[in-house]
Design an enzyme around this catalytic site. Structure first.
Site, mmCIF file in Angstrom:
data_model
loop_
_atom_site.group_PDB
_atom_site.id
_atom_site.type_symbol
_atom_site.label_atom_id
_atom_site.label_comp_id
_atom_site.label_asym_id
_atom_site.label_seq_id
_atom_site.Cartn_x
_atom_site.Cartn_y
_atom_site.Cartn_z
ATOM 1 N N TYR A 3 0.692 -1.153 -0.079
ATOM 2 C CA TYR A 3 -0.039 -0.108 0.103
ATOM 3 C C TYR A 3 0.862 1.271 0.079
ATOM 4 C CZ TYR A 3 -2.995 -3.765 1.988
ATOM 5 O OH TYR A 3 -3.519 -4.895 2.311
ATOM 6 N N HIS A 15 -10.609 -1.806 -7.179
ATOM 7 C CA HIS A 15 -10.930 -2.012 -5.767
ATOM 8 C C HIS A 15 -11.944 -0.804 -5.607
ATOM 9 C CE1 HIS A 15 -10.939 -2.631 -1.406
ATOM 10 N NE2 HIS A 15 -10.301 -3.607 -1.530
ATOM 11 N N HIS A 47 -6.766 -11.574 -8.543
ATOM 12 C CA HIS A 47 -7.257 -12.001 -7.335
ATOM 13 C C HIS A 47 -8.774 -12.551 -7.542
ATOM 14 C CE1 HIS A 47 -4.867 -9.062 -4.393
ATOM 15 N NE2 HIS A 47 -4.088 -10.296 -4.680
#
Length: 294
Positions: free
Chosen positions: A66, A137, A191
């Protein structure tokens, strides 16, 4: 399709990377995606690196980190740190999120600042032969296909790629197959996870999912959820060698990951779960220092 597990699935477990690697290699995983927090907390003298992991027949498709895009004073240092971890594990991919607010809530000035920070990080990555993968996301500038495509165009750098989180693409209202076709040249990793019903998607909100006492309601095995993976998996057949990381946030980790791996390999939708979880199996290799992930 090369399938990995994510160490983030073991974020609340007192278990070492050696046990995970031994188990993963025995049941057929091909890699281990390392969470940034784990990469930073594995001591350099542990003997654990890419060469060590290769003795298990495993590699690292990506470091999931991150980067502080809102902190220009820290970006260079944090990106350099992530690159050191990538070098240790001989991976070219480093994941980050595109900011902390959704595209609809982000003003033009803030978007420009995030774009500039990403471009700078990409240049730093490029100089080391690495790629910065932006994850699709919610709550970021990659929360819809349109915004993700705009971000790619605005950053305009060859070292920018995409970590295609299929469930979150679906959550954003886009067809994952259509998104795959649009983003394919930039996708460096996938993912996979699922949910019992769209209404339960808030379970994946960071404040809940990273909390050891948070709800896990609705998190289900990959092929048991509301999002249908069949069409996406069929579409991915046109990109052989793609890397998929199974991201599991519920309980019974070993059991579910093994079930999902086998079901994904067989292309089955109703694979029966084993009755008992498979614990880590002791390795015949010379052990490195036992270091719990967290």
């Amino acid at each position: 399709m090369q399938i990995s597990l994510c160490t983030i699935s073991f974020r609340h477990h007192l278990i070492g990377l050696q046990q995970i690697a031994d188990w993963a290699s025995q049941i057929g995983f091909q890699g281990i995606e390392i969470w940034g927090a784990h990469a930073r907390n594995l001591p350099p003298d542990s003997g654990q690196d890419a060469a060590w992991l290769a003795t298990y027949g495993l590699d690292v498709p990506m470091i999931s980190d991150y980067l502080p895009l809102d902190r220009p004073d820290l970006m260079g240092e944090k990106t350099a740190d992530a690159l050191l971890h990538a070098a240790r594990w001989q991976t070219r991919n480093i994941r980050t999120f595109a900011g902390k607010t959704g595209s609809a809530e982000t003003g033009s000035d803030q978007r420009a600042q995030i774009t500039q920070a990403l471009r700078g990080a990409c240049q730093q990555m490029h100089e080391h032969g690495c790629t910065l993968l932006i994850e699709t996301h919610p709550g970021t500038l990659a929360d819809t296909l349109a915004s993700t495509c705009q971000l790619i165009e605005d950053v305009d750098h060859p070292a920018l790629g995409i970590n295609f989180d299929a469930l979150h693409v679906w959550e954003g209202g886009d067809d994952p197959v259509v998104a795959l076709q649009a983003l394919a040249p930039k996708i460096g990793n996938y993912h996979f996870k699922n949910i019992a019903h769209r209404s339960l998607l808030p379970v994946f909100a960071p404040a809940n999912i990273y909390d050891a006492a948070g709800s896990r309601a609705g998190i289900v095995p990959l092929l048991d959820g509301q999002m249908a993976y069949g069409p996406l998996i069929t579409a991915m057949a046109d990109t052989p060698g793609c890397r998929v990381s199974l991201e599991w946030f519920g309980g019974d980790v070993f059991n579910v990951l093994e079930t999902d791996l086998k079901a994904l390999r067989k292309g089955q939708t109703g694979a029966a779960r084993p009755d008992t979880a498979q614990p880590p199996v002791s390795s015949n290799r010379t052990p490195s220092h036992h270091v719990p992930l967290l």
